[in-house]
Design an enzyme around this catalytic site. Structure first.
Site, PDB file in Angstrom:
ATOM      1  CG  ASN A 125      -1.913  -1.157   1.192  1.00 47.99           C
ATOM      2  OD1 ASN A 125      -2.183  -1.727   0.133  1.00 47.99           O
ATOM      3  ND2 ASN A 125      -2.456  -1.515   2.345  1.00 47.99           N
ATOM      4  CG  ASN A 166       0.020  -3.080  -3.453  1.00 50.67           C
ATOM      5  OD1 ASN A 166       0.386  -4.248  -3.489  1.00 50.67           O
ATOM      6  ND2 ASN A 166      -0.665  -2.577  -2.418  1.00 50.67           N
ATOM      7  CD  GLU A 167      -3.438  -5.624  -1.520  1.00 52.44           C
ATOM      8  OE1 GLU A 167      -3.916  -4.788  -0.729  1.00 52.44           O
ATOM      9  OE2 GLU A 167      -3.064  -6.749  -1.167  1.00 52.44           O
ATOM     10  CE1 TYR A 172      -0.086 -10.888   3.904  1.00 57.40           C
ATOM     11  CE2 TYR A 172      -1.725  -9.734   2.578  1.00 57.40           C
ATOM     12  CZ  TYR A 172      -0.416  -9.912   2.974  1.00 57.40           C
ATOM     13  OH  TYR A 172       0.573  -9.130   2.431  1.00 57.40           O
ATOM     14  CD  GLU A 194       1.057  -7.621  -0.555  1.00 53.78           C
ATOM     15  OE1 GLU A 194       0.306  -7.746   0.443  1.00 53.78           O
ATOM     16  OE2 GLU A 194       1.214  -6.552  -1.160  1.00 53.78           O
ATOM     17  CD  GLN A 250       5.519  -6.221   4.314  1.00 48.86           C
ATOM     18  OE1 GLN A 250       6.447  -5.550   4.731  1.00 48.86           O
ATOM     19  NE2 GLN A 250       4.377  -5.664   3.923  1.00 48.86           N
TER      20      GLN A 250
END
Ligand code: AHR
Length: 507
Positions: free
Chosen positions: A72, A172-173, A244, A291, A351
Site C-alpha cells: 500500500n 498495488n491492490e 492472507y 503477497e 513480508q
C-alpha cells in the site's frame, strides 16, 4: 490410524519449479525497514546502516527476488524524494500506514541491501497518486545506462552501472477501497496497459505484473481479473494474486485454509485462459503470487492502535507472533505454490522482517526467527528443480468451513543436478498422528540423506526474543527407506521433510 499412502513416480516430471516462488517482500511499513533491515546504531550494522544479523537470516531464506517498496505504501510514494544526498531528502506524512517516512532508505539503499542479502529487485511503481511519467522516470533511473536526464541523475548519485531491475509491478491492490488511488478494473486496465507500453519502450527486457484482486474474497473477484486481462493481455507477463490466511473458526480450519488459495489460483488460471482463448492468443499468462502469509493475531489491535497515534517513524504495526500452528498453515501454503508451479512463476512471502515476518528484531537489540521461518527456509532450499508426479490417498479431516479435506498433503521434488529427491509432508490434523508411506516408483534405489520436522505439542507456542529456540526443526528419528518404501509417522500439526539420495551416489 489409516496411513497416508503416496506413490511417487520418479521418472515423471510434472514441471520445473521456478525458484522465484521463494521470493520475499519488504515494505516501508511499521518496523520492516526502519528498525528491521536498517538500524545504523545496531552493533552488527555495516557502513550502509543495515543490520548484519538480519541480513544473514535473510540470506538463509535464499529469496531470489525481493518486492519493494510496497504494498500500500507505493501508492503515494514519491521515489525522487528517496534518492540523492540524504540531507536533502524530505520527511513525508506516509498515508497508507499513517506514519512518518524519513526517506533515509530509498531505491539506491535498497539495491545496496540486495547485494548484501544476495537477491534481486522486484519494484512496484506508484499508479495511485502518480502515473506513467513517474513510472517511466524511475525505470530510466534504474535500468538505463546513462546519457539522459534520469539515468544521469543516478550516475550523479554514485551509481554508474544501472540496477537492471528485472521485474516491475504496475501498482498495488488497485481494487481495494483502502488503496490510495483505487480504480475500477476498466480504468486500472487502461492505465496499466499504457504504463506497460511506455515502460517497455525504455527497457523491452523487463517483465511486468498487472494487479489482480487484493484477495479472493473481494466482491469483484474474479471479474476484476477478466477485465484487467482483457485490457492488458499482450502487454504484461503476469497477473498478481494476494492472500492472507486468517483464524476464523479455530485451528483445524486455519491449517487447511490453503484450500482457498488453491481455489484462488485455479480461478485466476481460468480467467487468464478465458481471455487467452477469446483473443486467440498464443501467449500463456503466468501468475505472480506476490503477497501471501498468515495474518490475524494483531490485525484488530493494530487498527485501534493506529487510530489516534502521533505520526512517527516505524510504528510497531503488523507484528504477528507466529505459533507452531501458523507454521503448518505456511507449510501448506508453500505446498500449494509448488503444486501450481507450472503457472505460478513468482511468489513473495509477505513480508520478511518485523511485519508479518519470519524474522523479528528489537530496535537496536536482539533478532530471532519465528516458527514460519523454518518451513519457508526448507522449501526454498529443497523445493527447487523438478516437481515429480505423485498421487496420494489417506485419511480425511472434517473441517467447519471446508468440509472434508485430506489430513496429509505431500509434494515430491528433485534437484536435477544432485539427483536428490525431497518429500515434503504436512499433517494438518490437530489431533491425530498419521503413518506415512511413500512408494518410490521408477529406476534406482534411494537412501535417506536428511530428515527434518517442525512440530510442537503446544500448537500455540512460538519463539520470542527471550526464548528464540522454543520451536526449531529436529531430525525425524523413525524414518526408514527399504525396498523403495519410505515409512515414517507424522505427528499432528507437523511439517516434515525427507531428503533421499540415489543409493549409488552415497557409496
Ligand atoms: O503486506 C501488508 C499489506 O497487505 C500490503 O501493504 C498490502 O498490499 C496488503 O494489503
Amino acid at each position: 490410524m489409516q496411513a497416508a499412502v503416496v506413490r511417487a513416480y520418479l521418472d515423471e516430471i510434472v514441471t520445473q519449479i521456478d525458484p522465484r516462488i521463494y521470493s520475499g517482500f519488504v515494505e516501508h511499513l511499521g518496523r520492516c525497514i526502519y528498525g528491521g533491515i536498517y538500524d545504523p546504531e545496531h552493533s552488527t550494522a555495516g557502513p550502509g546502516g543495515f543490520r548484519n544479523d538480519v541480513a544473514e537470516a535473510v540470506r538463509e531464506l535464499d529469496v531470489p527476488l525481493i518486492r519493494y517498496p510496497g504494498g500500500n505504501f507505493v501508492s503515494s510514494y514519491v521515489w525522487e524524494e528517496g534518492v540523492g544526498p540524504r540531507d536533502d531528502r524530505p520527511v513525508r506524512l506516509e498515508l497508507a500506514w499513517r506514519s512518518l517516512e524519513p526517506n533515509l532508505v530509498g531505491t539506491n539503499e535498497f539495491m545496496d541491501w540486495l547485494h548484501v542479502v544476495d537477491s534481486r529487485p522486484m519494484l512496484a511503481v506508484n499508479l495511485g497518486t502518480r502515473g506513467i511519467d513517474a513510472a517511466c522516470n524511475l525505470l530510466e533511473y534504474c535500468n538505463h545506462p546513462g546519457g539522459a536526464k534520469w539515468s544521469d541523475l543516478r550516475r550523479s548519485h554514485g551509481y554508474a552501472d544501472p540496477h537492471d531491475v528485472p521485474v516491475w509491478c504496475l501498482g498495488n491492490e488497485m481494487d481495494g477501497p483502502w488503496q490510495i488511488g483505487q480504480r475500477s478494473a476498466a480504468d486500472y486496465g487502461v492505465l496499466a496497459r499504457e504504463a506497460a507500453k511506455a515502460m517497455r519502450l525504455i527497457d523491452p527486457t523487463i517483465e511486468l505484473v498487472a494487479c489482480g484482486s487484493s484477495n479472493p474474497r473481494m466482491p469483484t473477484f474474479p471479474d476484476w481479473e477478466e477485465t484487467v486481462l482483457d485490457l492488458t493481455y499482450d502487454r504484461v507477463d503476469y497477473i498478481s494474486l494476494h492472500v492472507y490466511i486468517v483464524d476464523e473458526v479455530g485451528l483445524q480450519d486455519l491449517v487447511v485454509q490453503s484450500v482457498e488459495m488453491d481455489e484462488q489460483i485455479r480461478a485466476v488460471i481460468a480467467a487468464c485462459d478465458l481471455v487467452k482463448a477469446r483473443r486467440r492468443s498464443k501467449r500463456t499468462m503466468m501468475l505472480s503470487f506476490d503477497e501471501w502469509n498468515v495474518w490475524y493475531h494483531n490485525r484488530q489491535r493494530d487498527k485501534e492502535f493506529m487510530r489516534d497515534r502521533p505520526w512517527e517513524v516505524g510504528p510497531p504495526v503488523g507484528e504477528e507472533d507466529y505459533n507452531a500452528a501458523d507454521a503448518i498453515a505456511v507449510g501448506s501454503m508453500l505446498l500449494t505454490l509448488m503444486r501450481h508451479a507450472g503457472r505460478v512463476r513468482m511468489a513473495c512471502i509477505a513480508q520478511l522482517v518485523n511485519v508479518l515476518a519470519p524474522i523479528m528484531t528489537e530496535n537496536g537489540g536482539r533478532m530471532w526467527k519465528q516458527t514460519i521461518f523454518y518451513p519457508f527456509a526448507q522449501a526454498s532450499a529443497y523445493g527447487r528443480g523438478e516437481r515429480i508426479y505423485s498421487s496420494e490417498a489417506g485419511p480425511l479431516l472434517s473441517t467447519p468451513r471446508y468440509g472434508e479435506q485430506p489430513a496429509v498433503e505431500t509434494i515430491v521434488t528433485r534437484d536435477p543436478e544432485s539427483g536428490l529427491v525431497t518429500v515434503f509432508a504436512v499433517n494438518r490434523s490437530v489431533s491425530e498422528g498419521i503413518p506415512l508411506q511413500v512408494e518410490l516408483k521408477g529406476d534406482g534405489a534411494y537412501a535417506l540423506d536428511m530428515t527434518s520436522r517442525l512440530h510442537d505439542d503446544d500448537p500455540y507456542a512460538g519463539n520470542s526474543a527471550d526464548d528464540p529456540h522454543r520451536i526449531v526443526p529436529c531430525t525425524i528419528e523413525d524414518a526408514t527407506v527399504e525396498n523403495g518404501l519410505l515409512e515414517s509417522f507424522l505427528p499432528p500439526l507437523s511439517w516434515n521433510v525427507y531428503r533421499l539420495a540415489p543409493a549409488s551416489s552415497r557409496s
